[in-house]
Motif scaffolding. Structure first.
Motif, PDB file in Angstrom:
ATOM      1  N   GLU A 163     -15.659  35.536  28.576  1.00 16.16           N
ATOM      2  CA  GLU A 163     -14.840  35.961  29.701  1.00 16.16           C
ATOM      3  C   GLU A 163     -15.272  37.363  30.110  1.00 16.16           C
ATOM      4  O   GLU A 163     -15.519  38.229  29.288  1.00 16.16           O
ATOM      5  CB  GLU A 163     -13.359  35.972  29.246  1.00 16.16           C
ATOM      6  N   GLY A 164     -15.390  37.547  31.429  1.00 14.37           N
ATOM      7  CA  GLY A 164     -15.823  38.860  31.897  1.00 14.37           C
ATOM      8  C   GLY A 164     -16.487  38.728  33.252  1.00 14.37           C
ATOM      9  O   GLY A 164     -16.495  37.668  33.864  1.00 14.37           O
ATOM     10  N   ALA A 165     -17.045  39.848  33.692  1.00 17.28           N
ATOM     11  CA  ALA A 165     -17.692  39.841  35.018  1.00 17.28           C
ATOM     12  C   ALA A 165     -19.192  39.962  34.842  1.00 17.28           C
ATOM     13  O   ALA A 165     -19.675  40.644  33.938  1.00 17.28           O
ATOM     14  CB  ALA A 165     -17.162  40.988  35.870  1.00 17.28           C
ATOM     15  N   ALA A 211      -8.074  29.633  35.920  1.00 16.54           N
ATOM     16  CA  ALA A 211      -6.862  28.819  35.726  1.00 16.54           C
ATOM     17  C   ALA A 211      -5.848  29.644  34.945  1.00 16.54           C
ATOM     18  O   ALA A 211      -6.202  30.673  34.361  1.00 16.54           O
ATOM     19  CB  ALA A 211      -7.206  27.539  34.964  1.00 16.54           C
ATOM     20  N   ASP A 212      -4.615  29.249  34.996  1.00 19.11           N
ATOM     21  CA  ASP A 212      -3.657  29.947  34.119  1.00 19.11           C
ATOM     22  C   ASP A 212      -3.211  28.991  33.021  1.00 19.11           C
ATOM     23  O   ASP A 212      -3.669  27.852  32.949  1.00 19.11           O
ATOM     24  CB  ASP A 212      -2.485  30.519  34.935  1.00 19.11           C
ATOM     25  N   ASP A 213      -2.351  29.489  32.190  1.00 23.68           N
ATOM     26  CA  ASP A 213      -1.987  28.700  31.032  1.00 23.68           C
ATOM     27  C   ASP A 213      -1.300  27.404  31.439  1.00 23.68           C
ATOM     28  O   ASP A 213      -1.356  26.397  30.737  1.00 23.68           O
ATOM     29  CB  ASP A 213      -1.059  29.533  30.121  1.00 23.68           C
ATOM     30  N   ALA A 214      -0.618  27.455  32.622  1.00 23.22           N
ATOM     31  CA  ALA A 214       0.054  26.235  33.087  1.00 23.22           C
ATOM     32  C   ALA A 214      -0.933  25.242  33.664  1.00 23.22           C
ATOM     33  O   ALA A 214      -0.560  24.140  34.053  1.00 23.22           O
ATOM     34  CB  ALA A 214       1.111  26.602  34.147  1.00 23.22           C
ATOM     35  N   GLY A 215      -2.158  25.639  33.780  1.00 24.73           N
ATOM     36  CA  GLY A 215      -3.157  24.718  34.321  1.00 24.73           C
ATOM     37  C   GLY A 215      -3.392  24.899  35.794  1.00 24.73           C
ATOM     38  O   GLY A 215      -4.305  24.302  36.366  1.00 24.73           O
ATOM     39  N   THR A 216      -2.634  25.727  36.473  1.00 25.85           N
ATOM     40  CA  THR A 216      -2.878  25.996  37.889  1.00 25.85           C
ATOM     41  C   THR A 216      -4.272  26.608  38.019  1.00 25.85           C
ATOM     42  O   THR A 216      -4.595  27.534  37.276  1.00 25.85           O
ATOM     43  CB  THR A 216      -1.837  26.994  38.432  1.00 25.85           C
ATOM     44  N   VAL A 271      -9.637  27.503  31.538  1.00 21.69           N
ATOM     45  CA  VAL A 271     -10.511  26.641  32.333  1.00 21.69           C
ATOM     46  C   VAL A 271     -11.087  25.544  31.454  1.00 21.69           C
ATOM     47  O   VAL A 271     -11.123  24.372  31.826  1.00 21.69           O
ATOM     48  CB  VAL A 271     -11.630  27.481  32.982  1.00 21.69           C
ATOM     49  N   GLU A 272     -11.494  25.952  30.244  1.00 20.54           N
ATOM     50  CA  GLU A 272     -12.051  24.992  29.299  1.00 20.54           C
ATOM     51  C   GLU A 272     -11.073  23.860  29.042  1.00 20.54           C
ATOM     52  O   GLU A 272     -11.457  22.695  28.949  1.00 20.54           O
ATOM     53  CB  GLU A 272     -12.373  25.690  27.962  1.00 20.54           C
ATOM     54  N   ASN A 273      -9.806  24.211  28.982  1.00 20.51           N
ATOM     55  CA  ASN A 273      -8.787  23.218  28.694  1.00 20.51           C
ATOM     56  C   ASN A 273      -8.804  22.091  29.701  1.00 20.51           C
ATOM     57  O   ASN A 273      -8.567  20.937  29.368  1.00 20.51           O
ATOM     58  CB  ASN A 273      -7.392  23.874  28.707  1.00 20.51           C
ATOM     59  N   ARG A 274      -9.023  22.442  30.947  1.00 24.01           N
ATOM     60  CA  ARG A 274      -8.921  21.421  31.980  1.00 24.01           C
ATOM     61  C   ARG A 274     -10.255  20.738  32.288  1.00 24.01           C
ATOM     62  O   ARG A 274     -10.298  19.699  32.932  1.00 24.01           O
ATOM     63  CB  ARG A 274      -8.365  22.039  33.264  1.00 24.01           C
ATOM     64  N   ASP A 313     -15.881  20.193  38.486  1.00 23.71           N
ATOM     65  CA  ASP A 313     -16.310  21.319  39.309  1.00 23.71           C
ATOM     66  C   ASP A 313     -15.531  22.592  39.027  1.00 23.71           C
ATOM     67  O   ASP A 313     -15.572  23.541  39.779  1.00 23.71           O
ATOM     68  CB  ASP A 313     -16.296  20.964  40.806  1.00 23.71           C
ATOM     69  N   LEU A 314     -14.845  22.631  37.927  1.00 24.21           N
ATOM     70  CA  LEU A 314     -14.263  23.899  37.489  1.00 24.21           C
ATOM     71  C   LEU A 314     -15.301  24.761  36.786  1.00 24.21           C
ATOM     72  O   LEU A 314     -15.139  25.968  36.668  1.00 24.21           O
ATOM     73  CB  LEU A 314     -13.088  23.640  36.536  1.00 24.21           C
ATOM     74  N   SER A 315     -16.355  24.136  36.314  1.00 23.69           N
ATOM     75  CA  SER A 315     -17.346  24.922  35.564  1.00 23.69           C
ATOM     76  C   SER A 315     -18.168  25.751  36.553  1.00 23.69           C
ATOM     77  O   SER A 315     -18.399  25.341  37.684  1.00 23.69           O
ATOM     78  CB  SER A 315     -18.258  23.985  34.775  1.00 23.69           C
ATOM     79  N   PRO A 316     -18.573  26.947  36.129  1.00 25.04           N
ATOM     80  CA  PRO A 316     -19.354  27.805  37.035  1.00 25.04           C
ATOM     81  C   PRO A 316     -20.661  27.116  37.426  1.00 25.04           C
ATOM     82  O   PRO A 316     -21.351  26.578  36.559  1.00 25.04           O
ATOM     83  CB  PRO A 316     -19.601  29.072  36.236  1.00 25.04           C
ATOM     84  N   THR A 317     -20.947  27.109  38.714  1.00 21.72           N
ATOM     85  CA  THR A 317     -22.106  26.375  39.217  1.00 21.72           C
ATOM     86  C   THR A 317     -22.870  27.241  40.220  1.00 21.72           C
ATOM     87  O   THR A 317     -22.279  27.826  41.130  1.00 21.72           O
ATOM     88  CB  THR A 317     -21.660  25.080  39.916  1.00 21.72           C
TER      89      THR A 317
END
Lengths: 938, 471
Positions: free
Chosen positions: B333-335, B355-360, B269-272, B280-284
């Motif tokens: 990373e965690g719950a 996200a996954d490594d492919a960026g999806t 997630v950080e990557n993107r 808006d990928l960051s936790p909000t």
């Protein structure tokens, strides 16, 4: 030659005065030829005295006989045949004749042979110059009239001779006439001589009075043998005799009509007696009527006796009767004499007059203040909130609520009415076109009214300073507990506060006057009905007052009668079901409160939070000192009250402070009692009423202190300003419309429901009200619950009624997603609507949401929409059933009638019909030493 | 010289005043401190158990698209699962929807068996379209008259659809109150939206509130009760950015808990995150003070793994103004469970992305949930990476028994902490001992995230205490 005279001396337990009579008899200038003595059941040595004086000529009768009958027994003892030349002289044991009496009588009868009966001048034994009886007559209506009544004998009546009747005592009567006519045994006490004389007149014989024959009588004439006769008893004797004569003298066809009229007449005359402040005469009136009605046999024989002896018609004696004009003239004379004889009371009174000493301006000022404070209510048709609800729409409903019987509260039940229902009925009738309006007007007028009553009460307990009543009025009308009761809609406590000063005055005067005692009784009934917790302390005050005036105990205790009569049915019911404390429950709509702590009560505030002081000061630095700030405002009154012992009359100050102590103790006890339940909350007693009693003592004591010479006048102003400050938060809340009492429409249910009720009356609405974590539910019939529908009996019940349980299940299921089938309940309670009121807290709002969701999702109800009181739903297939009130039973009508009778009798007694003559005495110029005079509290 | 009689009287008066003072003081003190007799009648309520009735759970149905002309369409079909603790579930569906192309939203019904019988359901849908891609998970809900939907956005590339389903037999009238980062939003058409019995209305949120970053929708209905939900689809330029259903948050309160917030693939997630439009990928955390007055919310982030670090943040809120709080703390990373307390009622929800490594990438909206009763039925529609996640805001550790097709297991939820049970999806689980806990089910795999709330049955059918007046 003189004719033969036999004296018949009738004695009954008269050993004390008999010797004087015997001596007088022996000293007659013309002695009777013989004397026959009749002893009627004497309990002393009368008999022995008689035996000694007239050996062998004493007839002894064991039983009590009337004078007339005793005479007839004496005649029966004669052994010679009757002769028309023989005369009989009738004497009682107290009738000592003066030496020339018999000679004068005989002279009179010899001079005119047509005379058959001659009466002497009866004079009082103790005052021989006063005439007790000298001839009698009848009015046109048949009432007995003494021609001369307690007049000083100045020979002014010596000219009068021919009369209709004379008293039996001292009467000289021809023997054959006496034996033929005979005394009527049904007239044992009064009118025996008159009746005989009337019949003698009808027999064509003259009856005369003889002024020169003077015979003494002790006690009232013709109530012979009864020792001391109370006025009430004498009145009863007279009435019995009068009614009996009426039946005897009436034409045969009129007698039954007279007989039928006796009870209604007794009723009407009782009202008259009550208005004349003679409650003691009322029982005698009925006894007399019943006795006269029961003696039909005696009437028959009396009529026969009358018919036999009669030679002339009634018209022949008509001129001897007293004409109505003369009757009126005599009454007027009596009234004047009575008025002149009333002792003028000398009371040291405060010189203040209402208009000149600021009373009027104080009350007007308070009225203006009241309009400002309560301006939201000006022009309102009804008020509700707190303990208030609108009244029923029809006055007749208010009066129906007085019966013990069907109570139209919730699903309805059978029970006794609250005494407060009487107050509401009376109040609502004042504005009969819109009963609820009377409550609004009372609330608006309460402050000036309280000032008015306090002004007069303070004036009557103080003596010197004319401005003290005005200060007392301000302090009383702006009392914190009063203003809080007003803004919380505690109508009973408001009334109690307005009326307590006049009740105190009336109770102080009760021992001296029936109107005062009756007024105190009515006021206690209103106060006690409004604030049940005040009944025990006020009853205690009445008992103490009675103990201090034991001679007037009955009159003082009568003060308790109306309130006891009002409470009787409710007390029977509450005690028999085991909830006697429920009697203390405040009437009116149930309203929650947090009672004040003892120190808050001591400052005069009934509610925790000191009626808004905590909220008011919350934002300021002094918040922590709230109690001290409040104490400062109340301090002047409290300090003055205590100082009254030092500067005022102790005889008055000490009782005032004792009243304050009792009031405080009552308030503290009331704050620990919760006897009623509303929904999820137990309702503590409203302490405002008891606090008013506390304040009554405090204000009275403070006024007494201010009345003392050494107290600076400025303190009065300080006390008034202090009290005005104490109510600042309540006043602010009222002005800003934050008070619990709010103007409202006369019907609290939504207009939609009211309109539906007008179309089809008798349907009911289930009201659901989120209450804490639960749901309160009540059934409102027709156009909604009213103040007069409320019943302490219902709110003080322990355990849940069958209807309550059933309604709870219905409400719980309507408030839930549920498969419950309510059809049976709809029929039973004629249910047409469901009303959900909004919640206050978040918890209650969640409940409201749940209920609203459930009802919205319920296909059995149709939403009507948002209304002023909340969300409304309708049952589309409402049944034809309607809740009908059960008709009152005979018993409940009887009970209510008895209560009404007690109130009516008290009201009649309370109506002032004679002016009390009080001469105002100007107090002597103030001198320091005078403040140490111990004054009487009367 | 003073007259001795007067002197004696004066002395008596002083004594009388003193005695009165003592008596008055004594009376107040005595009343304050002496034990006074107290008497109070007790108010007894009657606990009414509502007669059991048919329960219903309605699902939001397939992910929808609202075209420019207002036409509603869908591309996928959700997989739905219902289960009950006892009794037979009848699977059905609504009778009408505005969606012209797809299947009808599913409705599960349970005829009355006993008062304690519970029904639950959920749906999952994996989309792989050009615009709509990702995992969308939703709980199937009971209707209610009042719902707060916290989530969604109507800015460029973000579409949010409001669904209003009326599974009841009575028509409903719905009013909407909209809030955004600028405060309350007034728009025509938000009042008196009628929803016929058994039907679903679909409305584009942008139609009322265009270009709002952080909308909150308050749905209130009269008549039939409504199952309301939001569906958010994100497209960044030409790249699909995830889909999700947003169910109702817990009603406004001063305490709230969001259970089962999973931060997966933090590195990916950080990557993107750095890229334009990917903020808006960051936790909000989205917060709204609803009480008509400002509120200060204290946010406590509690990790499931006690070895991880949590965080505490205080957030001041203006009345009626939605506030999006980016959780900037470095969270491993965690719950996590989010515990919130405030001095005034508020509503909240949180968006997390993966996200996954492919960026999806995909996102999931997690909402505040209502505290559970003793027994909770969790029904998980088919999907991968499923876990039951429990949060315990109380001071006492709680042991929960989880009974499912694979047998019964037990789990300890520490006081003030959180715990998880990895479970296989496509099954129902009965959790006992959950009184006071908050729970959710998460579906997290690399590049896909979904979340559904586990709730207690709506209060509508729980016993209620009734006080008849008068008794």
């Amino acid at each position: 030659m003189h004719p033969r005279v036999t004296a018949i001396l009738v004695a009954s337990t008269g050993a004390g005065i008999l010797p004087a009579t015997l001596d007088a008899l022996a000293a007659q200038a013309h002695a009777p030829d013989r004397v026959v003595a009749v002893d009627v059941g004497s309990k002393d040595d009368t008999r022995a005295l008689l035996e000694r004086a007239f050996p062998g000529r004493v007839v002894a009768e064991r039983h009590e006989l009337g004078f007339g009958e005793a005479v007839m027994r004496g005649i029966g003892a004669f052994d010679d045949p009757p002769s028309d030349a023989e005369w009989v002289w009738l004497l009682g044991h107290d009738n000592a004749p003066e030496p020339g009496a018999l000679r004068a009588l005989l002279a009179a009868v010899e001079r005119a042979p047509s005379v058959g009966v001659a009466g002497p001048k009866l004079v009082h034994a103790a005052r021989r110059d006063t005439i007790a009886s000298f001839g009698q007559t009848l009015t046109r209506l048949g009432a007995t009239v003494q021609l001369v009544d307690d007049e000083l004998d100045q020979a002014q009546h010596d000219g009068q001779h021919d009369v209709l009747g004379v008293s039996a005592q001292g009467m000289l009567v021809r023997r054959d006439l006496l034996e033929r006519l005979g005394f009527d045994p049904a007239l044992p006490h009064l009118d025996a001589g008159l009746d005989l004389a009337v019949r003698a007149r009808l027999a064509g014989v003259r009856v005369v009075t003889v002024p020169d024959a003077r015979v003494v009588t002790s006690g009232s004439p013709e109530t012979f043998g009864h020792g001391h006769v109370t006025p009430a008893r004498r009145r009863r004797f007279a009435r019995t005799a009068g009614l009996h004569r009426r039946l005897v003298y009436a034409p045969w066809w009129a007698a039954p009509l007279h007989w039928l009229s006796f009870l209604p007449l007794a009723m009407a005359r009782s009202v008259w007696h009550l208005l004349r402040k003679r409650p003691g005469a009322v029982p005698g009136e009925f006894v007399a009527a019943l006795v006269a009605m029961a003696r039909i046999g005696a009437v028959g024989s009396a009529r026969t006796r009358l018919r036999r002896g009669r030679r002339l018609g009634w018209k022949a004696i008509a001129p001897l009767r007293m004409s109505p004009a003369e009757v009126r003239e005599r009454r007027a004379q009596h009234r004047e004499a009575a008025a002149a004889s009333i002792a003028v009371e000398h009371e040291e009174l405060n010189p203040a007059t209402f208009v000149a000493s600021g009373g009027l301006w104080t009350v007007l000022g308070l009225a203006a203040l009241s309009l400002v404070l309560l301006h939201p209510l000006v022009g309102a048709e009804a008020a509700s909130g707190g303990g208030l609800l609108p009244l029923a729409h029809e006055v007749s409903e208010l009066w129906r609520n007085l019966y013990s019987g069907w109570r139209d509260l919730g699903a309805g039940f059978t029970g006794a009415a609250d005494p407060f229902a009487w107050v509401l009925a009376a109040l609502g009738t004042l504005t009969f076109w819109q009963p609820s309006l009377s409550v609004v007007l009372l609330v608006l007028a309460a402050i000036p009214l309280a000032g008015l009553t306090a002004w007069f009460a303070v004036r009557d307990v103080t003596a010197h300073r004319a401005w003290v009543p005005a200060v007392g009025a301000v302090v009383w009308a702006l009392a914190p507990m009063f203003l809080t009761s007003l803004s919380d809609g505690r109508l009973g406590a408001v009334l109690a506060h307005v009326l307590l000063p006049v009740f105190a005055l009336a109770l102080l005067r009760a021992p001296r006057s029936w109107p005062a005692a009756a007024s105190a009784g009515l006021l206690l009934a209103v106060i006690g009905a409004g604030v049940p917790a005040l009944v025990p302390p006020l009853a205690l005050a009445v008992l103490v007052r009675g103990a201090l005036h034991v001679r007037r105990l009955v009159r003082v205790l009568a003060v308790l009668l109306p309130v006891l009569a009002l409470y009787a049915p409710l007390a029977v019911e509450q005690i028999s079901r085991g909830t006697p404390l429920g009697l203390l429950a405040d009437p009116g709509a149930p309203a929650a409160l947090a009672p004040a702590t003892p120190w808050q009560l001591a400052l005069g505030f009934p509610e925790r939070g000191v009626s808004g002081w905590y909220d008011l000061l919350a934002g300021f630095d002094v918040a922590a000192w709230t109690p001290a700030v409040v104490a400062v405002t109340v301090a002047p009154v409290a300090l003055l009250a205590l100082a009254s012992l030092a500067t005022g009359p102790v005889r008055r100050a000490a009782p005032a402070l004792a009243v304050a102590l009792v009031g405080f103790a009552t308030a503290v006890l009331a704050s620990t009692l919760a006897v009623a339940v509303d929904g999820a909350e137990a309702l503590p007693l409203w302490t405002g009423g008891p606090l008013s009693l506390y304040w009554l003592g405090m204000v009275a004591a403070a006024a007494l202190a201010l009345d003392g010479i050494r107290v600076p006048s400025a303190l009065g102003a300080v006390a008034a300003v202090g009290s005005a400050l104490a109510i600042a938060p309540v006043a602010l809340a009222a002005v800003t419309g934050a008070a619990l009492v709010q103007p409202s429409t006369p019907r609290l249910l939504p207009p939609y429901v009211v309109a539906a009720d007008e179309a089809t009356p008798g349907r009911s609405t289930l009201v659901l009200q989120p209450d804490g974590a639960g749901l309160a539910t009540r059934l409102e019939v027709g156009d909604g619950a009213t103040l007069d529908d409320q019943s302490t009996l219902a709110y003080t019940a322990t355990g849940t009624s069958e209807d309550g349980r059933r309604l709870a299940v219905l409400a719980g299921n309507l408030a839930s997603e549920s498969g419950y089938d309510p059809s049976a309940d709809l029929d039973e309670y004629a249910l047409s609507f469901v009303l959900l009121t909004p919640g206050d807290t978040a918890e209650e709002q969640a409940i409201a949401q749940r209920v609203s969701d459930a009802l919205d999702g319920n296909a059995r109800v149709t939403p009507v929409g948002q209304t002023v009181r909340g969300l409304l739903w309708r049952f589309p297939q409402a049944t034809d059933a309607a809740i009908a009130a059960a008709a009152p039973t005979t018993l409940s009508v009887g009970v209510a009638s008895a209560q009404a009778a007690v109130l009516l009798v008290t009201a009649l007694l309370a109506v002032p019909t004679s002016r009390r003559r009080v001469r105002r005495v100007k107090p002597e110029p103030l001198a320091p030493a005078q403040t140490f005079e111990v004054e009487d509290d009367d | 010289m003073t007259d001795p009689r007067i002197r004696r009287r004066n002395a008596l008066r002083v004594a009388a005043v003193s005695a009165a003072l003592v008596l008055a003081g004594g009376a107040v003190a005595g009343a304050s401190f002496a034990p006074l007799p107290e008497y109070s009648v007790t108010a007894e309520g009657i606990l009414v158990e509502p007669v059991a009735t048919t329960q219903q759970r309605a699902c939001p149905g397939p992910m929808l698209t609202v075209g420019a002309d207002g036409a509603v369409s869908s591309s996928g079909t959700p997989e739905t699962l219902f289960a009950a603790t006892s009794g037979e579930v009848t699977n059905g569906s609504l009778s009408a929807t505005q969606n012209a192309t797809g299947t009808l939203p599913a409705v599960g019904a349970l005829a009355p068996v006993d008062a304690a019988s519970q029904l639950a359901g959920s749906q999952t849908e994996t989309l792989t379209g050009e615009e709509q891609a990702g995992l969308a998970v939703a709980a199937c809900q009971e209707g209610s008259g009042d719902a707060w939907l916290v989530g969604g956005a109507t800015t460029t590339g973000r579409t949010t659809v409001l669904t209003l389903a009326n599974p009841s037999q009575v028509p409903a009238t719905v009013d909407l109150d909209l809030y955004g980062e600028g405060g309350p939003i007034t728009a025509p058409g938000t009042e008196g939206i009628s929803v016929a019995a058994g039907s679903q209305r679909v409305l584009s949120l942008a139609g009322f509130a265009p270009d709002v970053v952080s909308p909150v929708v308050h749905v209130s209905s009269r008549g039939g009760s409504i199952v309301a939900g939001l569906q958010q689809t994100t497209v960044r330029a030409l790249e699909a950015g995830g889909v999700d259903h947003i169910g109702p948050s817990a009603p406004p309160a001063t305490d709230a808990v969001i259970p089962g917030v999973v931060l997966g693939q933090v590195a990916a997630v950080e990557n993107r995150l750095g890229e334009e439009g990917y903020g808006d990928l960051s936790p909000t955390l989205r917060l709204l003070a609803t009480g008509g007055q400002p509120a200060t919310v204290s946010v406590t982030i509690v990790p499931e793994d006690p070895n991880l670090a949590g965080a505490v943040v205080d957030v001041p809120l203006e009345a009626g103004v939605v506030f999006d709080l980016p959780v900037e703390e470095e969270l491993a990373e965690g719950a996590y469970a989010i515990e919130l307390t405030a001095d005034s009622p508020f509503v909240a929800a949180m968006r997390v992305a993966t996200a996954d490594d492919a960026g999806t990438n995909d996102f999931a909206w997690t909402t505040t949930t209502e505290a559970l009763g003793d027994t909770t039925l969790a029904v998980l529609a088919p999907g991968e990476g499923a876990a039951l996640r429990l949060a315990n805001p109380s001071d006492v550790a709680v042991s929960v028994t989880v009974a499912g097709p694979a047998g019964t297991s037990s789990i300890e939820v520490p006081a003030g902490g959180a715990a998880a049970v990895p479970v296989g999806a496509s099954a129902g689980y009965t959790l006992t001992g959950t009184e006071g806990l908050h729970a959710a089910a998460s579906y997290v795999t690399p590049g896909q995230a979904g979340w559904l709330a586990l709730g207690r049955p709506a209060p509508g059918s729980t016993p209620i205490t009734v006080y008849p007046v008068p008794r």
